[in-house]
Design an enzyme around this catalytic site. Structure first.
Site, PDB file in Angstrom:
ATOM      1  CB  CYS A  94       5.394   2.020   7.478  1.00 52.02           C
ATOM      2  SG  CYS A  94       5.007   3.599   6.705  1.00 52.02           S
ATOM      3  CG  LEU A  95       6.468   0.904   1.300  1.00 47.86           C
ATOM      4  CD1 LEU A  95       5.725   1.256   0.018  1.00 47.86           C
ATOM      5  CD2 LEU A  95       7.600  -0.075   1.012  1.00 47.86           C
ATOM      6  N   GLY A 102       0.845  -1.187   0.000  1.00 46.19           N
ATOM      7  CA  GLY A 102       0.000   0.000   0.000  1.00 46.19           C
ATOM      8  C   GLY A 102       0.876   1.231   0.000  1.00 46.19           C
ATOM      9  CD  GLN A 127       3.502   5.792   2.700  1.00 48.41           C
ATOM     10  OE1 GLN A 127       2.508   5.285   2.209  1.00 48.41           O
ATOM     11  NE2 GLN A 127       4.457   5.068   3.265  1.00 48.41           N
ATOM     12  CG  HIS A 165      -0.303   1.420   7.264  1.00 45.57           C
ATOM     13  ND1 HIS A 165       0.631   0.985   8.185  1.00 45.57           N
ATOM     14  CD2 HIS A 165       0.356   2.238   6.416  1.00 45.57           C
ATOM     15  CE1 HIS A 165       1.812   1.536   7.892  1.00 45.57           C
ATOM     16  NE2 HIS A 165       1.676   2.293   6.821  1.00 45.57           N
ATOM     17  CD  GLU A 166      -1.208   2.503   2.794  1.00 46.50           C
ATOM     18  OE1 GLU A 166      -0.692   3.636   2.792  1.00 46.50           O
ATOM     19  OE2 GLU A 166      -0.529   1.471   2.935  1.00 46.50           O
ATOM     20  CG  HIS A 179       0.506   6.813   5.566  1.00 47.94           C
ATOM     21  ND1 HIS A 179       1.637   7.333   6.154  1.00 47.94           N
ATOM     22  CD2 HIS A 179       0.782   5.510   5.314  1.00 47.94           C
ATOM     23  CE1 HIS A 179       2.562   6.381   6.251  1.00 47.94           C
ATOM     24  NE2 HIS A 179       2.071   5.259   5.754  1.00 47.94           N
TER      25      HIS A 179
END
Ligand code: ZN
Length: 182
Positions: free
Chosen positions: A89-90, A46, A51, A131-132, A135
């Site tokens: 997480c990226l 995701g 990000q 999670h997204e 963000h």
């Protein structure tokens, strides 16, 4: 190529709430493509627009071979929690920790053409939606961990090779609120 640099923890854009999408135009379709290409290249499960430095309420996902995107998401969550599921997480390369999340989520929003969409997810898909969407509100997975996990995570972050690349600050919200990273 439309692959963009992924912003790392410490970049203020990750703590800035994103604005709702108003114009479902060509620019938005390019953003969805950039997010998709960057997520698949990482590779990740995701990716949210902040990000890659864009303050709009858009995310993409690739979970259980399902690739998609959602704009202006609104979530309904189950009361049942998964306390133990690992999450990465990226924006925190190489780190993953058990992070409590609702087991099921219904995500309402729009596609890039402005058509209403309702997505239902369980387990990893539900975790990804939460999670997204976090963000997009400037909330990061470390904010959702219990205190013990968060302390472990912060120690690892301070020791991580990428720390300093984005001049991280270690201000954390005082409210505690497997696989590919999100
Ligand atoms: Zn993330």
């Amino acid at each position: 190529m439309a692959i963009q640099a992924i912003r790392l923890f410490g970049d203020p854009v990750l703590r800035t709430p994103a604005a709702p999408v108003v114009d479902f135009d060509k620019e938005l379709r390019k953003l969805v493509k950039d997010l998709t290409d960057t997520m698949m290249d990482a590779p990740g499960a995701g990716l949210a627009a902040p990000q890659i430095g864009v303050g709009l309420r858009v995310f993409t996902y690739y979970v259980d071979d399902q690739l998609g995107h959602l704009i202006n998401p609104d979530l309904d969550l189950s009361d049942e929690l998964d306390e133990e599921g690992e999450e990465g997480c990226l924006s925190f390369p190489g780190l993953s920790y058990p992070t409590p999340r609702a087991v099921r989520a219904v995500a309402k929003g729009f596609d890039m053409h402005g058509e209403p969409v309702v997505l239902e997810g369980t387990d990893l898909m539900a975790r990804c939606f939460q999670h997204e969407t976090d963000h997009l509100d400037g909330i990061l997975f470390i904010d959702r961990m219990d205190l013990k996990q968060r302390k472990l995570a912060m120690k690892a972050i301070r020791e991580a090779e990428w720390t300093g690349a984005a001049a991280p600050t270690f201000k954390l919200s005082p409210h505690a609120t497997g696989g590919r990273a999100l």
